[in-house]
Scaffold this active site. Structure first.
Site, PDB file in Angstrom:
ATOM      1  N   MET A  29       0.854  -1.188   0.000  1.00 17.13           N
ATOM      2  CA  MET A  29       0.000   0.000   0.000  1.00 17.13           C
ATOM      3  C   MET A  29       0.893   1.242   0.000  1.00 17.13           C
ATOM      4  SD  MET A  29      -3.398  -0.973   2.088  1.00 17.13           S
ATOM      5  CE  MET A  29      -2.783  -0.713   3.713  1.00 17.13           C
ATOM      6  N   GLY A  30       2.139   1.081  -0.428  1.00 16.28           N
ATOM      7  CA  GLY A  30       3.051   2.224  -0.512  1.00 16.28           C
ATOM      8  C   GLY A  30       3.598   2.612   0.850  1.00 16.28           C
ATOM      9  N   HIS A  36       9.398  -3.426   3.339  1.00 17.89           N
ATOM     10  CA  HIS A  36       8.995  -3.665   1.943  1.00 17.89           C
ATOM     11  C   HIS A  36      10.229  -3.948   1.086  1.00 17.89           C
ATOM     12  CE1 HIS A  36       5.652  -0.865   3.292  1.00 17.89           C
ATOM     13  NE2 HIS A  36       4.970  -1.907   2.870  1.00 17.89           N
ATOM     14  N   GLN A  60     -10.354  -2.553   2.272  1.00 22.46           N
ATOM     15  CA  GLN A  60      -9.850  -3.288   3.449  1.00 22.46           C
ATOM     16  C   GLN A  60      -9.810  -2.411   4.692  1.00 22.46           C
ATOM     17  OE1 GLN A  60      -5.922  -4.151   1.469  1.00 22.46           O
ATOM     18  NE2 GLN A  60      -5.114  -3.853   3.522  1.00 22.46           N
ATOM     19  N   GLY A 152       5.053 -10.151   4.001  1.00 19.46           N
ATOM     20  CA  GLY A 152       5.837 -10.115   5.237  1.00 19.46           C
ATOM     21  C   GLY A 152       5.157 -10.884   6.362  1.00 19.46           C
ATOM     22  N   SER A 190       6.732  -0.579  10.171  1.00 17.53           N
ATOM     23  CA  SER A 190       5.350  -0.487   9.698  1.00 17.53           C
ATOM     24  C   SER A 190       5.145   0.913   9.146  1.00 17.53           C
ATOM     25  CB  SER A 190       4.394  -0.698  10.876  1.00 17.53           C
ATOM     26  OG  SER A 190       3.115  -0.198  10.565  1.00 17.53           O
ATOM     27  N   ARG A 192       2.651   2.558   9.545  1.00 17.24           N
ATOM     28  CA  ARG A 192       1.922   3.309  10.573  1.00 17.24           C
ATOM     29  C   ARG A 192       2.850   3.858  11.658  1.00 17.24           C
ATOM     30  NH1 ARG A 192      -2.290  -0.580   9.199  1.00 17.24           N
ATOM     31  NH2 ARG A 192      -4.091   0.577   8.433  1.00 17.24           N
TER      32      ARG A 192
HETATM   33  O1  PAF Z   1      -0.122  -5.860   3.535  1.00 21.29           O
HETATM   34  C1  PAF Z   1      -0.565  -4.916   2.839  1.00 21.29           C
HETATM   35  O2  PAF Z   1       0.098  -3.888   2.665  1.00 21.29           O
HETATM   36  C2  PAF Z   1      -1.930  -5.033   2.200  1.00 21.29           C
HETATM   37  O3  PAF Z   1      -2.822  -5.703   3.027  1.00 21.29           O
HETATM   38  C3  PAF Z   1      -1.878  -5.685   0.802  1.00 21.29           C
HETATM   39  C4  PAF Z   1      -1.422  -7.147   0.874  1.00 21.29           C
HETATM   40  C5  PAF Z   1      -0.961  -4.896  -0.098  1.00 21.29           C
HETATM   41  C6  PAF Z   1      -3.273  -5.684   0.179  1.00 21.29           C
HETATM   42  O4  PAF Z   1      -3.766  -4.400   0.022  1.00 21.29           O
END
Ligand code: PAF
Length: 285
Positions: A29-30, A36, A60, A152, A190, A192
């Site tokens: 999600m960037g 990442h 989500q 992850g 994270s 966040r």
């Molecule tokens: O883990 C995430 O960042 C999200 O849940 C994902 C797997 C990219 C789906 O939007």
């Protein structure tokens, strides 16, 4: 290369496939961080071509969650991806992904994981979250058609649910789980964490401290699950809003009589109103 449309991605991947190249997908999600990047690095070692998707997936997030304020840093994400030699960054708009469809489950075809796997841990407080995750991951798999996809371990419940979806629906994608990346302090990375103040970051260390202590107690011979969970309370202060602390089987998320080498301890706790999660395996084997 930055691509925003499904057709462009399909056309590019089609060329790779014609050359017999192995394609890896890293769904994100960037707001990319070292966690990442570890997935991207792993994808680079295992695949010939790597696609990173950057999409803050509206379906989500619950109505009172942080969809609007979720960090969006595409320019920086692009630089990081370029630095890692990513072949395609796929950053679609919500309209590209969902068209004009009302994003409610009476309108969109969803992939919904079994209740058993979502009625616990993050799924309990984030009702519908994993329906949104599975639906977007399934769409990304259909768009990119990767050989492998990288996730992850920090989102342990997510990986287990995605592996189950892949098995149940015979999706020809190998799901590769990569270890949690932590700051030197122990804090799990994270997107966040950006919301936390310096003090909040210190308070957030309690999550990894609780997990490490539980594992240390297990290694010393404590296998009673309630006794292991009780060791957490001495770490928690009024700054910590504990949502859950559970010890389950790491492959099935089932409760077990006693902790064992297949156990995983999982925690979710709010610090400064920021919901953080972390987990630890009792044994790496
Ligand atoms: O883990 C995430 O960042 C999200 O849940 C994902 C797997 C990219 C789906 O939007």
């Amino acid at each position: 290369m930055l691509l925003n449309t499904i057709n462009e991605v399909r056309a590019e991947v089609k060329k790779w496939r014609a050359e017999g190249l192995k394609v890896g997908l890293v769904p994100t999600m960037g707001a990319l961080h070292e966690g990442h990047l570890s997935l991207i690095k792993r994808a680079k070692t295992e695949c010939d071509k790597v696609v990173v998707s950057v999409f803050v997936n509206p379906i989500q997030f619950g109505p009172s969650e942080d969809f609007d304020k979720y960090p969006r840093t595409l320019d920086e994400d692009m630089k990081l991806c370029d630095g890692e030699g990513v072949d395609i960054v796929f950053a679609p708009t919500p309209k590209e992904m969902y068209g004009d469809c009302r994003l409610s489950n009476d309108c969109l075809t969803y992939v919904c994981p079994p209740f058993f796997f979502v009625d616990k841990l993050c799924g309990k407080s984030r009702v519908g979250h994993f329906d949104g995750v599975c639906t977007v991951v399934m769409k990304l798999f259909n768009i990119v058609q990767p050989d492998c996809a990288f996730f992850g371990q920090k989102d342990a419940q997510q990986v287990i649910i995605i592996k189950k979806m892949v098995r149940d629906l015979n999706i020809p994608v190998e799901v590769i789980q990569c270890p949690i990346v932590r700051e030197n302090s122990g804090l799990a990375l994270s997107s966040r964490n950006k919301y936390l103040s310096d003090e909040g970051k210190k308070d957030a260390l309690v999550l990894s401290q609780i997990l490490n202590n539980i594992k240390a107690c297990y290694k010393k011979g404590v296998t009673d699950i309630e006794a292991l969970k009780e060791t957490a309370y001495s770490y928690l202060t009024e700054k910590h809003d504990l949502e859950y602390l559970e010890i389950y089987n790491k492959n099935t998320l089932e409760e077990e009589m006693d902790a064992n080498d297949n156990s995983i301890a999982l925690i979710a706790c709010k610090v400064e109103g920021v919901r953080l999660i972390d987990n630890i395996y009792f044994s790496e084997v």
